[in-house]
Design an enzyme around this catalytic site. Structure first.
Site, PDB file in Angstrom:
ATOM      1  N   GLU A 165      -1.780  -9.104   3.124  1.00 50.09           N
ATOM      2  CA  GLU A 165      -1.664  -9.700   4.474  1.00 50.09           C
ATOM      3  C   GLU A 165      -3.024 -10.068   5.064  1.00 50.09           C
ATOM      4  OE1 GLU A 165      -1.157  -6.531   3.715  1.00 50.09           O
ATOM      5  OE2 GLU A 165      -1.578  -5.167   5.376  1.00 50.09           O
ATOM      6  N   HIS A 169      -3.690  -4.976   0.152  1.00 48.78           N
ATOM      7  CA  HIS A 169      -3.068  -5.536   1.364  1.00 48.78           C
ATOM      8  C   HIS A 169      -3.163  -7.066   1.329  1.00 48.78           C
ATOM      9  CE1 HIS A 169      -2.722  -1.835   3.900  1.00 48.78           C
ATOM     10  NE2 HIS A 169      -3.625  -1.405   3.040  1.00 48.78           N
ATOM     11  N   CYS A 228       0.834  -1.204   0.000  1.00 50.45           N
ATOM     12  CA  CYS A 228       0.000   0.000   0.000  1.00 50.45           C
ATOM     13  C   CYS A 228       0.873   1.260   0.000  1.00 50.45           C
ATOM     14  CB  CYS A 228      -1.004  -0.044   1.148  1.00 50.45           C
ATOM     15  SG  CYS A 228      -2.466   0.934   0.719  1.00 50.45           S
TER      16      CYS A 228
HETATM   17  N1  GLN Z   1      -1.821   6.687   2.812  1.00 48.97           N
HETATM   18  C1  GLN Z   1      -1.958   5.950   1.594  1.00 48.97           C
HETATM   19  C2  GLN Z   1      -3.315   6.179   0.951  1.00 48.97           C
HETATM   20  O1  GLN Z   1      -4.244   6.565   1.619  1.00 48.97           O
HETATM   21  C3  GLN Z   1      -1.711   4.486   1.811  1.00 48.97           C
HETATM   22  C4  GLN Z   1      -2.663   3.832   2.770  1.00 48.97           C
HETATM   23  C5  GLN Z   1      -2.179   2.523   3.310  1.00 48.97           C
HETATM   24  O2  GLN Z   1      -0.992   2.224   3.304  1.00 48.97           O
HETATM   25  N2  GLN Z   1      -3.083   1.697   3.835  1.00 48.97           N
HETATM   26  O3  GLN Z   1      -3.478   5.974  -0.217  1.00 48.97           O
END
Ligand code: GLN
Length: 550
Positions: A511, A509, A383
Site C-alpha cells: 500500500e 506493505h 504483513c
Molecule cells: N506484528 C507483526 C510483526 O511485527 C506484523 C507487523 C505489521 O503488520 N506491520 O512482524
C-alpha cells in the site's frame, strides 16, 4: 543551476484543515509545470519518529523507502506527486532536539549555552535547506504541523521567519485557515482568519497567500475583504471548498490560479498551463464508475478511518482503474467469531486482512481468513495479515493446531512465524524493525509474478517477525506456495494458494507504493479478481483492463 525555492505551509484557526492536501495539490501543479518538487513535513511533537505512536494518536504510520516511520501526510505527498520521500522529508521536534543534544555532547558548541534560539532554530533551518541542496530540487514545500499559536510550533515558525529574511524572493508563505458558516447569522465569518493571520504576523511572518477552507463557496467580496484586512495581495486569497475527493483539489486550486500566483511571486517562469492528462483521466474514470466492488477490511482499528489510510487509497485507486466504485467496509476483528462471520463478510467481493501488532483482535482474523478461504473469496493479507494467513493454514490444513506467531505466544509449540536469530538481541522499540525497501524475487508463473509482470520487485517493510523457514517445505507440500523470496536473506515475502481464486499474503506493505498515476500491481490484480473481470462468462470480460496496469 537556479537556486532552490522554499514554500512554507502553515495552518490556523483549527487543526485538520488539510494542510497536507493543499501542500500536495500545489506540489502537483508545480511539478506538472516541469519543476522538480518535493514536500517535507515538520511535526512539532517530541517523539523522534511516528514509529512508536499508536494509530489512535496519529493514524497510520507511513514507511518510506529508506525505512523512516513517518507521518501519514507523506503518503499524500507520494500519492499526489508520484515521488519517493525519505527520512529527510519528515522531521519531528524530537529529532531536532536529539540532533542538537548529540552535537552538544560531541562538543560542537563547546563553551556556549545551548538554546532554542539559535541552536534549535538553526538545526530546523539546516534540515529545511539541506533537503533542497542535497537532492537539487527546484522547489521544496515545507508543511509545518500543528496550528499557529501552539507552543510547540513556535521554534519552527521562528525558523521560517529567519529563513524568510535570508531567502528573500526565494521564499513563499502560504497560510491555511478556516472560514466557518454560522447558520444562526446566515453568514460566513472571517474574523477567526483575521486573528490567525495577526498571530502569524506577531511572530514576524507575513503570509504571501491565504487559503480559506470553507464548506460553502465564498464570493469575491469575502476574498477581497480578507485580502485587505490581512495585508495580502488581491488575487492571492484562494478558497478550498469541500469536494467529493481529495484528488479534485489540484484542479480546484488550478482554476483559481494558485500555481501562477506562487510562481510569479517566486520569480519563476510559468511555462504552459499543464493539461495533467493522466490525472484528469483518473478523475473521469472515478466519476463514471457506477458498478460497486465491496471489500471487507478486517482489522482492529475499525473505528479509525486514518489507521488504514494507504490501504484504503490503494484499494480505491485500483477500483477506479477497473471502472469500479469501492465500497470499503472495515470490520472489527475483535467482534468476529464463528457464529457471525458469514454475516460480517456477507456481500464481500474480496477480503483484506490488515497489518497490525499484538494479540488484540487476532482470533477474529483467523476466523475471517478461514471463512474467506473456504468460501474461495479473493483474500489479501498484508504483513500481520499474511502472517495470520500462514498460521490459519498451518492450523487448519497442515494439522498443526498449536501453530502461532511468537509475537502472540512466545511458547507456542509450532512457531511458524518467529523472531529471526539476529534480531533477538534487540530490546529498543524505536526504529528496531525490518524497515524500508527490500528486494523480492517472484517465482515465474505465480499470481504475484502475473500481477507485477516481472520477477524482481522492491517493496517496503515494517515488521519484527518473519515466516519461519523451518516450516517452508511442509507449508508448500500442503499447498501454500512461497512465491516471493528475499534474495539476500531467503526470507519469505509472498505466499499464495494457487488453487484458489485469489489468495495471497505479503510480508511487505504494497500500500505504500500505490500512487494515483501508478497504482500498485497487487492491488490492481486483487480488485480485478474481486470484480470478476476477465473471468469467463462475466460482464467484466470485455473491459480490457490489464492486470497490473501501471
Ligand atoms: N506484528 C507483526 C510483526 O511485527 C506484523 C507487523 C505489521 O503488520 N506491520 O512482524
Amino acid at each position: 543551476m537556479a537556486e532552490t525555492k522554499y514554500i512554507f505551509v502553515t495552518g490556523g484557526v483549527v487543526s485538520s484543515l488539510g494542510k497536507g492536501i493543499i501542500a500536495s495539490s500545489l506540489g502537483k501543479l508545480l511539478q506538472a509545470r516541469g519543476y522538480r518538487v518535493t514536500i517535507q513535513k515538520f511535526d512539532p511533537y517530541i517523539n523522534v519518529d511516528s514509529g512508536t505512536l499508536n494509530p489512535y494518536e496519529h493514524g497510520e504510520c507511513y514507511v518510506t523507502v529508506d525505512g523512516h516511520e513517518g507521518d501519514l501526510d507523506l503518503g499524500h505527498y507520494e500519492r499526489f506527486l508520484n515521488i519517493q520521500t525519505t527520512k529527510d522529508n519528515n522531521i519531528t521536534a524530537g529529532r531536532i532536539y536529539q540532533n542538537v543534544i548529540f552535537k552538544e555532547r560531541r562538543g560542537d558548541y563547546l563553551g556556549k549555552t545551548v538554546q532554542v534560539i539559535p541552536h534549535i532554530t538553526d538545526e530546523i533551518k539546516r534540515n529545511i535547506k539541506s533537503l533542497g541542496i542535497k537532492h537539487k530540487f527546484d522547489i521544496v514545500i515545507t508543511e509545518i504541523g500543528g496550528t499557529v499559536g501552539d507552543i510547540e510550533s513556535t521554534p519552527f515558525l521562528e525558523a521560517v521567519r529567519q529563513l524568510r529574511r535570508e531567502l528573500g524572493r526565494n521564499c513563499f508563505c502560504l497560510h491555511l485557515t478556516y472560514v466557518p458558516y454560522l447558520s444562526a447569522a446566515g453568514e460566513v465569518k472571517t474574523k477567526p482568519t483575521q486573528h490567525s493571520v495577526k498571530e502569524l504576523q506577531s511572530l514576524g511572518i507575513q503570509p504571501d497567500m491565504l487559503v480559506l477552507r470553507t464548506e460553502r463557496k465564498l464570493g469575491d467580496d469575502i476574498l477581497d475583504k480578507v485580502a485587505l484586512f490581512c495585508n495580502v495581495d488581491q488575487g492571492a486569497v484562494m478558497q478550498s471548498v469541500d469536494v467529493s475527493t481529495i484528488y479534485e483539489v489540484p484542479l480546484m486550486i488550478q482554476r483559481q490560479g494558485m500555481d501562477e500566483v506562487v510562481l510569479r511571486k517566486l520569480n519563476m517562469p510559468l511555462g504552459d498551463k499543464p493539461a495533467m492528462e493522466s490525472w484528469m483521466a483518473f478523475l473521469q474514470k472515478r466519476k463514471e464508475a457506477t458498478q460497486e466492488v465491496c471489500i471487507k477490511l478486517v482489522g482492529k482499528y475499525a473505528e479509525l478511518p486514518d489507521a488504514y489510510k494507504s490501504i484504503h487509497e490503494s484499494l480505491s485507486q485500483a477500483a477506479i482503474y477497473h471502472d469500479r466504485k469501492l465500497v470499503l467496509d472495515v470490520c472489527h476483528s475483535e467482534q468476529i467469531n464463528d457464529s457471525n462471520v458469514a454475516d460480517v463478510l456477507k456481500g464481500a467481493d474480496g477480503v483484506v486482512i490488515a497489518p497490525g501488532f499484538g494479540q488484540r483482535g487476532i482470533e477474529g482474523k483467523f476466523v475471517a481468513i478461514r471463512y474467506a478461504r473456504e468460501q474461495n473469496l479473493p483474500t489479501f493479507g498484508i504483513c500481520l495479515g499474511m502472517q495470520c494467513m500462514v498460521i490459519e493454514y498451518a492450523r487448519s490444513v497442515m494439522n498443526l493446531p498449536g501453530a502461532n506467531s511468537t509475537e502472540m505466544n512466545p511458547k507456542t509449540e509450532d512457531p511458524i512465524i518467529d523472531f529471526m536469530e539476529h534480531q533477538k538481541a534487540i530490546t529498543s522499540m524505536g526504529a528496531s524493525m525490518r524497515l524500508g525497501e527490500y528486494d523480492c524475487v517472484l517465482k515465474e508463473g505465480s499470481l504475484a509474478f502475473k500481477a507485477y509482470g516481472k520477477t524482481r520487485i522492491k517493496e517496503r517493510h515494517r515488521h519484527r517477525y518473519e515466516l519461519n523457514n523451518c516450516y517452508l517445505e511442509q507449508l508448500e507440500a500442503a499447498g501454500m506456495k512461497c512465491s516471493g523470496i528475499n534474495p539476500e536473506s531467503s526470507l519469505v515475502e509472498v505466499v499464495e494458494v494457487p488453487g484458489l481464486r485469489w489468495y495471497l499474503g505479503t510480508q511487505f506493505h504494497p500500500e505504500f507504493t500505490s500512487t494515483v498515476v501508478s497504482p500498485n500491481p497487487l492491488f490492481m490484480s486483487f480488485i480485478r479478481a474481486a470484480s470478476r473481470i476477465g473471468e469467463k462468462g462475466t460482464a467484466g470480460e470485455k473491459s480490457g483492463v490489464g492486470e497490473g496496469n501501471g
